[in-house]
Every structure is written in C-alpha cells, then in structure tokens.
Scaffold this motif. Sequence first.
Motif, PDB file in Angstrom:
ATOM      1  N   HIS A  79     -20.971 -15.237  19.596  1.00  0.00           N
ATOM      2  CA  HIS A  79     -21.196 -13.827  19.210  1.00  0.00           C
ATOM      3  C   HIS A  79     -22.683 -13.587  18.927  1.00  0.00           C
ATOM      4  N   GLU A 133     -14.864 -20.760  13.359  1.00  0.00           N
ATOM      5  CA  GLU A 133     -15.848 -19.675  13.449  1.00  0.00           C
ATOM      6  C   GLU A 133     -15.151 -18.353  13.135  1.00  0.00           C
ATOM      7  N   GLN A 134     -15.805 -17.521  12.316  1.00  0.00           N
ATOM      8  CA  GLN A 134     -15.143 -16.279  11.889  1.00  0.00           C
ATOM      9  C   GLN A 134     -15.062 -15.229  13.005  1.00  0.00           C
ATOM     10  N   MET A 187     -26.001 -24.954  14.060  1.00  0.00           N
ATOM     11  CA  MET A 187     -25.920 -26.085  13.125  1.00  0.00           C
ATOM     12  C   MET A 187     -24.496 -26.633  13.031  1.00  0.00           C
ATOM     13  N   TYR A 225     -45.393 -14.458  16.647  1.00  0.00           N
ATOM     14  CA  TYR A 225     -45.193 -15.557  17.592  1.00  0.00           C
ATOM     15  C   TYR A 225     -44.466 -15.070  18.837  1.00  0.00           C
ATOM     16  N   CYS A 243     -31.395 -10.046  14.788  1.00  0.00           N
ATOM     17  CA  CYS A 243     -30.992 -11.423  14.513  1.00  0.00           C
ATOM     18  C   CYS A 243     -31.299 -11.677  13.040  1.00  0.00           C
ATOM     19  N   SER A 251     -27.376 -15.952  13.759  1.00  0.00           N
ATOM     20  CA  SER A 251     -28.775 -16.371  13.941  1.00  0.00           C
ATOM     21  C   SER A 251     -29.012 -17.177  15.207  1.00  0.00           C
ATOM     22  N   SER A 252     -27.940 -17.555  15.912  1.00  0.00           N
ATOM     23  CA  SER A 252     -28.129 -18.538  16.990  1.00  0.00           C
ATOM     24  C   SER A 252     -27.946 -17.974  18.388  1.00  0.00           C
ATOM     25  N   GLY A 277     -18.396 -22.631  10.616  1.00  0.00           N
ATOM     26  CA  GLY A 277     -19.555 -21.952  11.202  1.00  0.00           C
ATOM     27  C   GLY A 277     -19.875 -22.496  12.579  1.00  0.00           C
ATOM     28  N   PHE A 330     -33.824 -23.717  14.499  1.00  0.00           N
ATOM     29  CA  PHE A 330     -33.139 -23.956  15.771  1.00  0.00           C
ATOM     30  C   PHE A 330     -33.581 -25.244  16.452  1.00  0.00           C
ATOM     31  N   LYS A 331     -34.890 -25.397  16.551  1.00  0.00           N
ATOM     32  CA  LYS A 331     -35.449 -26.569  17.249  1.00  0.00           C
ATOM     33  C   LYS A 331     -34.922 -27.880  16.665  1.00  0.00           C
ATOM     34  N   ARG A 375     -35.815 -19.745  21.764  1.00  0.00           N
ATOM     35  CA  ARG A 375     -36.323 -20.222  20.478  1.00  0.00           C
ATOM     36  C   ARG A 375     -37.479 -21.171  20.777  1.00  0.00           C
ATOM     37  N   THR A 376     -38.478 -21.136  19.922  1.00  0.00           N
ATOM     38  CA  THR A 376     -39.664 -21.968  20.142  1.00  0.00           C
ATOM     39  C   THR A 376     -39.471 -23.363  19.580  1.00  0.00           C
ATOM     40  N   VAL A 420     -12.999 -18.226   7.203  1.00  0.00           N
ATOM     41  CA  VAL A 420     -12.620 -19.038   6.040  1.00  0.00           C
ATOM     42  C   VAL A 420     -12.852 -18.219   4.777  1.00  0.00           C
TER      43      VAL A 420
HETATM   44  C1  LIG Z   1     -35.187 -13.680  15.809  1.00  0.00           C
HETATM   45  C2  LIG Z   1     -35.128 -15.113  15.456  1.00  0.00           C
HETATM   46  C3  LIG Z   1     -36.042 -15.980  16.003  1.00  0.00           C
HETATM   47  C4  LIG Z   1     -36.019 -17.333  15.666  1.00  0.00           C
HETATM   48  N1  LIG Z   1     -36.917 -18.151  16.249  1.00  0.00           N
HETATM   49  C5  LIG Z   1     -36.864 -19.467  16.014  1.00  0.00           C
HETATM   50  C6  LIG Z   1     -37.732 -20.332  16.699  1.00  0.00           C
HETATM   51  O1  LIG Z   1     -38.537 -19.893  17.509  1.00  0.00           O
HETATM   52  N2  LIG Z   1     -37.636 -21.668  16.449  1.00  0.00           N
HETATM   53  C7  LIG Z   1     -36.726 -22.175  15.559  1.00  0.00           C
HETATM   54  O2  LIG Z   1     -36.698 -23.395  15.378  1.00  0.00           O
HETATM   55  N3  LIG Z   1     -35.867 -21.375  14.892  1.00  0.00           N
HETATM   56  C8  LIG Z   1     -35.921 -20.032  15.090  1.00  0.00           C
HETATM   57  N4  LIG Z   1     -35.061 -19.189  14.457  1.00  0.00           N
HETATM   58  C9  LIG Z   1     -34.145 -19.734  13.437  1.00  0.00           C
HETATM   59  C10 LIG Z   1     -32.860 -20.300  14.014  1.00  0.00           C
HETATM   60  O3  LIG Z   1     -32.374 -19.480  15.049  1.00  0.00           O
HETATM   61  C11 LIG Z   1     -31.863 -20.450  12.877  1.00  0.00           C
HETATM   62  O4  LIG Z   1     -32.438 -21.317  11.894  1.00  0.00           O
HETATM   63  C12 LIG Z   1     -30.542 -21.045  13.337  1.00  0.00           C
HETATM   64  O5  LIG Z   1     -30.017 -20.339  14.439  1.00  0.00           O
HETATM   65  C13 LIG Z   1     -29.542 -21.029  12.185  1.00  0.00           C
HETATM   66  O6  LIG Z   1     -28.304 -21.450  12.659  1.00  0.00           O
HETATM   67  P1  LIG Z   1     -27.009 -21.513  11.730  1.00  0.00           P
HETATM   68  O7  LIG Z   1     -25.995 -22.267  12.494  1.00  0.00           O
HETATM   69  O8  LIG Z   1     -27.402 -21.978  10.366  1.00  0.00           O
HETATM   70  O9  LIG Z   1     -26.587 -19.970  11.526  1.00  0.00           O
HETATM   71  P2  LIG Z   1     -25.674 -19.036  12.476  1.00  0.00           P
HETATM   72  O10 LIG Z   1     -26.103 -19.132  13.870  1.00  0.00           O
HETATM   73  O11 LIG Z   1     -25.635 -17.662  11.884  1.00  0.00           O
HETATM   74  O12 LIG Z   1     -24.258 -19.691  12.355  1.00  0.00           O
HETATM   75  C14 LIG Z   1     -23.453 -19.553  11.215  1.00  0.00           C
HETATM   76  C15 LIG Z   1     -22.061 -19.238  11.706  1.00  0.00           C
HETATM   77  O13 LIG Z   1     -21.154 -19.313  10.628  1.00  0.00           O
HETATM   78  C16 LIG Z   1     -20.163 -18.325  10.828  1.00  0.00           C
HETATM   79  N5  LIG Z   1     -19.510 -18.067   9.544  1.00  0.00           N
HETATM   80  C17 LIG Z   1     -20.087 -17.540   8.448  1.00  0.00           C
HETATM   81  N6  LIG Z   1     -19.190 -17.431   7.456  1.00  0.00           N
HETATM   82  C18 LIG Z   1     -18.010 -17.913   7.940  1.00  0.00           C
HETATM   83  C19 LIG Z   1     -16.708 -18.032   7.406  1.00  0.00           C
HETATM   84  N7  LIG Z   1     -16.417 -17.633   6.146  1.00  0.00           N
HETATM   85  N8  LIG Z   1     -15.735 -18.552   8.184  1.00  0.00           N
HETATM   86  C20 LIG Z   1     -16.002 -18.954   9.456  1.00  0.00           C
HETATM   87  N9  LIG Z   1     -17.223 -18.840  10.025  1.00  0.00           N
HETATM   88  C21 LIG Z   1     -18.221 -18.325   9.274  1.00  0.00           C
HETATM   89  C22 LIG Z   1     -20.974 -17.150  11.347  1.00  0.00           C
HETATM   90  O14 LIG Z   1     -20.191 -16.175  11.979  1.00  0.00           O
HETATM   91  C23 LIG Z   1     -21.953 -17.827  12.265  1.00  0.00           C
HETATM   92  O15 LIG Z   1     -21.472 -17.908  13.596  1.00  0.00           O
HETATM   93  C24 LIG Z   1     -35.061 -17.823  14.760  1.00  0.00           C
HETATM   94  C25 LIG Z   1     -34.120 -16.958  14.196  1.00  0.00           C
HETATM   95  C26 LIG Z   1     -34.149 -15.614  14.550  1.00  0.00           C
HETATM   96  C27 LIG Z   1     -33.139 -14.694  13.926  1.00  0.00           C
END
Ligand SMILES: Cc1cc2nc3c(=O)[nH]c(=O)nc-3n(C[C@H](O)[C@H](O)[C@H](O)COP(=O)(O)OP(=O)(O)OC[C@H]3O[C@@H](n4cnc5c(N)ncnc54)[C@H](O)[C@@H]3O)c2cc1C
Length: 394
Positions: free
Chosen positions: A44, A38-39, A19, A264, A324, A48-49, A15, A358-359, A54-55, A177
């Motif tokens: 891309h 990354e898939q 994170m 927000y 998102c 979610s990222s 991923g 995110f933060k 992001r706040t 994966v």
């Molecule tokens: C509109 C919106 C506003 C937000 N505002 C805030 C904010 O103000 N403050 C804050 O702190 N947080 C905020 N967040 C939350 C924050 O953005 C998310 O908690 C964070 O981005 C999550 O990241 P992640 O890496 O877990 O997920 P992702 O960014 O989705 O990353 C997961 C990755 O794993 C990849 N993946 C999945 N399955 C596979 C596989 N089988 N093989 C290979 N790759 C794979 C996906 O393609 C993806 O790229 C917000 C979210 C949104 C949607």
Amino acid sequence: MDSSFSNEFDVIVIGGGIMGSSTAYQTAKRGHKTLLLEQFDFLHHRGSSHGESRTMRATYKKDYYTKMAVESSKLWREAESEAGYSVYTGTDHLNMGPVGSASLKAVIASCEKNSFPYQILDHGQFTDRFSGRLGIPEDWIAVYTELGGVIKPTKAVSMFQALAFQKGAVLRDNMEVKDIRRDEARGGIVVCTTKGDKFWCRKCVVAAGAWTRKLVRSIAGIELPIQPEDITVCYWKIKEGHEEKYAVGGDFPTFSSYGDVHIYGTPSLEFPGLIKIILDHGCQCDPDKRQWRPEPDLDSLKEWIEGRFLGLVDGCAPVSMQSCMYSMTPDEDYVMDFLGGEFGEDVVIGGGFSGHGFKMAPAVGNILADLALAGRADGVELKHFRIGRFEENP
Ligand SMILES: Cc1cc2nc3c(=O)[nH]c(=O)nc-3n(C[C@H](O)[C@H](O)[C@H](O)COP(=O)(O)OP(=O)(O)OC[C@H]3O[C@@H](n4cnc5c(N)ncnc54)[C@H](O)[C@@H]3O)c2cc1C
C-alpha cells in the motif's frame, strides 16, 4: 517448532513495510515458523516504504550507521541474487554545502575514518564536472563519494515478502493488530486483530512504522517519542533534450545539499524526463488522519533549484507530488530494542527510522531477528537504539 495449530508461530512480525518484511525474511530463512501481519493491503501507499526511489549512502556523522550501510549494501546484493532480480542501482553520491559546513566536515571525517575514496570539488572543479547540469554558489564546495545508489522501495518490499514466503513464512494482509498480550496460562504472546483473529507466538516483532507510538501506547502504556511527519516527494520536469544528462546509469549521482535547508534527490529513474528533488523535513501528522494535501515549503525548494539545476524547465514547479511519512525520534536514532515491562524480551520493537532507514533494511531485519530469536545482536552496539535512552535524555 512442533505445532499442529495453524495459528501458532515461533515469530509474529507486525507491519509489512520494509523493516517488517526484511525481518520476516530473516526469521523464516533461519527456519522459524513466521507470520507477517499487515493492516492494509500489501504494498500500500499509506506508510513509509512505497514509491520509486530511496537513496543509499554510507557517509554518516555517526559511525555506527556507516557500518550498517556498508553491511546493508552487501546484504542488498545477496537478497537480489536470491530473488533473481535487481532493486538497487549503484551510483556515486554528491554532498554539497557552504565551505566550512559541519555536515560536509562530517562527511569528510567519515570518509577518512573508513578509508572511503572521496574527492573535494571547489566551485571551478564542480562547474567543469557538472557543466550545464548542476551549479553551486562560489562559496560552496562538494564532496564526491563512491558508495551511493538508488533502491526501488516498493519492489524491494515485494522482494523481501516473496523471499519470506519462499522460506515458508505465512503472509496475511488486511489484518490490523489491536492487541498484544502475554499468554498467562502457557507463556508466550497472543496477538489479536480487529477482525477477531488470535495468533500465538513465542516472540513478536513490532515494525509498525508511523503507527509504532500508537500501538505501543495501547498495548503497554509506554509513550515512545516517535513522531510521524508527512513528507512531500516532488518530481521536476527536465528540459526536452536534456533527459539523458540526469538519467540513472550515467554519471549523475544521488545528492544531498546542506545549506540553510537539507535538500536531497536522485538521478532520474522512475518517471522518464522527471527528477526527484525534495526537502528533508515535513509537518507533523497523525498517520490515521492525514490530509493528503502535500504542501511542501516550495519556496525553499524553488529558490534552491533556480540557478542550480540548469536543465530543468523554466518556471520551476513540481509536476508530480506524492505523500510519505517519516517516523522521527528526538535524536534521529532508530529504536531497536525489547519492549520490556511485562513483555520482557518477548516483544521486540523496530521503529523510529527517522527518514534514513530504508537503505539499512537488510541489516535492520538481521538485528530485529537476532533480538527476537537469540535475545542479542552480536557486533551491534545497541545502546544507541535502546528505549531507555529517552528516559535518560528526555
Ligand atoms: C519521502 C521519503 C523519502 C525517504 N528517503 C529515504 C532515503 O533516501 N534513504 C533511506 O534510507 N530512507 C529513506 N526514507 C525512510 C524510509 O523509507 C523509512 O525509514 C522506512 O521505509 C521505514 O519502514 P518501516 O517498515 O519502519 O515503516 P512502514 O513502511 O510504514 O511499515 C510499517 C507497516 O506497519 C503497518 N502497521 C502499522 N500498524 C499496524 C497494525 N496495528 N497492525 C498491522 N500492521 C500495522 C503499516 O500499515 C505499515 O505497512 C524515506 C522516507 C520517506 C517518507
């Protein structure tokens, strides 16, 4: 690790969102041979990222997030200075709500407990301070705190990927994966992609965002209650001549409004003349079958904005919308734990960041790297993030 095989790693991170990227940076920085898979294309817009803002805020009802946010704000600065550019702009943070609102009480309690400076503004004081820009109803108050800010998400993901690469990590995109299994013959974990690639590692971290539930179900048969939600980000047009009043870098804060609905937004940052104001909830979705038709509850947003945002163009409709995903857990606490079962402590899960992750990404990356490399995360009370809590409180 002493290995002559290019497909063997100490740690594989699945991923490439914020994170996974911050975790890969951590494991590579600590000298471990790391692969980030990354898939889709890196950076891309299907998870979610991505996006423009992001706040950051440190006021949380649950104190363990306050600590994590304070720690992260320091770690964001360290990563920025290592990268040589900025992704995080500090601002003040404004919380608004009805007098007696439980959420505002929690904000105040958090400030008191952590000795954060704060100011309470009644209707009159609020009007004086934000005159011509923002208003609140007469029976509302606001709590003004210092530790707010805006992080640029796509740039931040790119920063952690660049730092991970600099530290020696291998980064591969368009690698979905499909299987993670134990290597029965020699121990460790084998990670297989849909294209037929096979990689071996000692430890694997799954940071698959909204796909976490599907992936964990298919590899381990475990059902994690992580529910993807489609969220619509709305941008609203500021009246000509008023743009500066809402611009980042001035005195306009990031804000949260706790009325009947949680709304927000951030100061105007990404698109000149537009401001982001969004609802903190969306509709449940399947990350592989999204409709790409953002349909937010515009009535609630418009009702909230009208009469409050005094410098927006009349007629009140968003001029731009983006999709998102949140990954919600029932208690809105994250999942940061070993997968267990046949995988024991060799596979670590980081998911369910419930719209507020995110933060915290720099701290989360540290914790997931600690779990994978040391089997523990000192100073972190992991019980809030354990998978087992879902069985105890179904
Ligand atoms: C509109 C919106 C506003 C937000 N505002 C805030 C904010 O103000 N403050 C804050 O702190 N947080 C905020 N967040 C939350 C924050 O953005 C998310 O908690 C964070 O981005 C999550 O990241 P992640 O890496 O877990 O997920 P992702 O960014 O989705 O990353 C997961 C990755 O794993 C990849 N993946 C999945 N399955 C596979 C596989 N089988 N093989 C290979 N790759 C794979 C996906 O393609 C993806 O790229 C917000 C979210 C949104 C949607």
